[in-house]
Design a protein around this motif. Structure first.
Motif, short mmCIF file in Angstrom:
data_model
loop_
_atom_site.label_atom_id
_atom_site.label_comp_id
_atom_site.label_asym_id
_atom_site.label_seq_id
_atom_site.Cartn_x
_atom_site.Cartn_y
_atom_site.Cartn_z
N THR A 1 0.48 4.22 -2.75
CA THR A 1 0.34 5.42 -2.39
C THR A 1 1.31 6.36 -2.96
O THR A 1 1.32 7.53 -3.27
CB THR A 1 0.30 5.73 -0.89
OG1 THR A 1 -0.63 4.76 -0.35
CG2 THR A 1 -0.10 7.11 -0.46
N THR B 1 -8.87 -2.98 1.39
CA THR B 1 -8.32 -3.20 2.62
C THR B 1 -9.63 -3.96 3.38
O THR B 1 -9.12 -4.72 4.24
CB THR B 1 -8.36 -1.78 3.53
OG1 THR B 1 -9.48 -0.83 3.46
CG2 THR B 1 -7.22 -1.01 2.94
N TYR C 1 0.84 -1.40 0.01
CA TYR C 1 -0.03 0.17 -0.10
C TYR C 1 0.91 1.26 -0.32
O TYR C 1 0.47 2.38 -0.52
CB TYR C 1 -0.82 -0.17 1.33
CG TYR C 1 -2.15 -0.81 1.03
CD1 TYR C 1 -2.77 -0.96 -0.04
CD2 TYR C 1 -2.55 -1.66 2.26
CE1 TYR C 1 -3.80 -1.97 -0.15
CE2 TYR C 1 -3.60 -2.71 2.25
CZ TYR C 1 -4.31 -2.67 0.85
OH TYR C 1 -5.30 -3.55 0.70
N SER D 1 -9.49 1.77 -2.66
CA SER D 1 -8.73 1.43 -1.48
C SER D 1 -9.40 0.86 -0.35
O SER D 1 -8.92 0.00 0.03
CB SER D 1 -7.96 2.64 -0.88
OG SER D 1 -7.05 3.32 -2.00
#
Length: 361
Positions: free
Chosen positions: A244, A273, A240, A269
């Motif tokens: 990002t 998650t 992640y 996102s």
């Protein structure tokens, strides 16, 4: 008569965590609000529920007037103005928020003199980061004769259990460069740059963190005479971080400043998650390392905290401040970042009371 607490955004993950903490540790009458009271999420029968859109100024002012303390949890704060605090000032009602945005923090601090004249205490940035993290810094600063550097690092597991709001906050934080205090002067830094490996406690271990724009970047500079203040953030799983980073460095700035793009990234996102949270967890770790001079020697004072649920510990951070305000232990008219108003003894006692263990070295 029990004190009345109004929690704006109390139907959200963070707001509900604040409400649960207050229900456990105070006898306050708690009202939680949401724009729409639909959904299947169970509500503590002790809470009163109020449908309230912050755009409805009259209804907002009426709700505030009927309260002894207002807790603003309706983020993302990037989009918020200061009308909640202004209404609290007009109604002589104390105010707390969980804000985590530099611009909002700057705007709300402008009302400090008005809050002082009204005799109300307004405490901002009170969650986990900013919040508990700032008090950890104060605890470290007080160990020294002279402070040289403050280094704050955070890591969150997946969504942190805070819902989609944390995703929006993350991508909003990538929109533009920001100023940081390095070697006694302000410098401009790119968001999500200069990866650094930090040793966090178990279960995180060595984890990558990056520059991230948060209110601590400037409130800690105002609060303590440090020459350098570093605030870095990362997530697990580590991929992640790379995703990002690529958004921050490869995508055109115009895309990131488009609300529709931010919402798209946040939704994608959050769905990701929902899968990875199963094995990454939704916890958080904070590491504060203060470097300073004590008895003529340069040394470090580091402290760490770990919790299995980011939303829960954020609620504890704000709940402790609210409890202290309600019982009269925390009264200082004006608008204050939490580290400027909460003493270390009060902070340590509140953490101990809630079973939160802060490791120091």
């Amino acid at each position: 008569m029990n004190k009345r607490v109004l929690i704006l955004g109390g139907r959200g993950r963070i707001g509900n965590s604040v409400a649960e903490d207050l229900a456990q540790h105070t006898a306050a009458e708690i009202t939680i609000t949401g724009r729409k009271l639909t959904g299947n999420r169970a509500i503590n029968p002790r809470f009163q529920v109020l449908e309230l859109d912050l755009a409805d100024q009259q209804k907002l002012e009426t709700a505030i007037a009927n309260s002894d303390l207002v807790i603003h949890c309706a983020g993302p704060f990037h989009y918020r103005d200061t009308k909640v605090l202004q209404a609290c000032i007009q109604q002589n009602v104390n105010y707390i928020d969980v804000s985590d945005n530099r611009g909002f923090t700057s705007r709300i601090l402008e009302h400090s003199e008005a809050a002082k004249k009204a005799g109300i205490t307004a405490i901002i940035n009170t969650g986990i980061f900013p919040g508990i993290s700032n008090s950890m810094v104060r605890q470290g600063v007080e160990q020294f004769d002279q402070v040289e550097k403050i280094h704050l690092s955070y890591v969150v597991g997946g969504s942190g259990g805070a819902g989609i709001t944390v995703m929006r906050t993350t991508f909003i934080g990538l929109q533009r460069p920001f100023e940081v205090w390095i070697n006694g002067q302000w410098q401009t830094i790119k968001p999500y740059s200069e990866r650094e490996i930090i040793e966090f406690p178990t279960p995180y271990g060595k984890t990558g963190v990056y520059w991230f724009d948060m209110p601590e970047c400037f409130t800690l500079v105002d609060s303590f005479p440090a020459k350098t203040v570093i605030t870095k953030f990362g997530t697990v799983p580590d991929f992640y971080n790379y995703l990002t980073w690529s958004v921050a460095h490869w995508w055109p700035a115009s895309w990131l400043q488009n609300p529709a793009v931010i919402e798209f990234l946040s939704q994608v996102s959050y769905r990701m998650t929902n899968v990875t949270d199963i094995w990454s967890g939704i916890g958080v770790a904070v590491r504060s390392c203060v470097t300073g001079i004590k008895q003529g020697k340069t040394v470090d004072f580091c402290s760490t905290i770990v919790h299995e649920n980011t939303a829960t510990i954020a609620g504890i951070g704000t709940g402790t401040i609210a409890e202290l305000c309600l019982n009269g232990e925390l009264q200082k008219p004006g608008v204050w970042p939490v580290e400027q108003v909460l003493s270390t003894p009060l902070f340590e006692a509140a953490m101990n009371n809630r079973g939160i263990n802060i490791q120091t070295s």
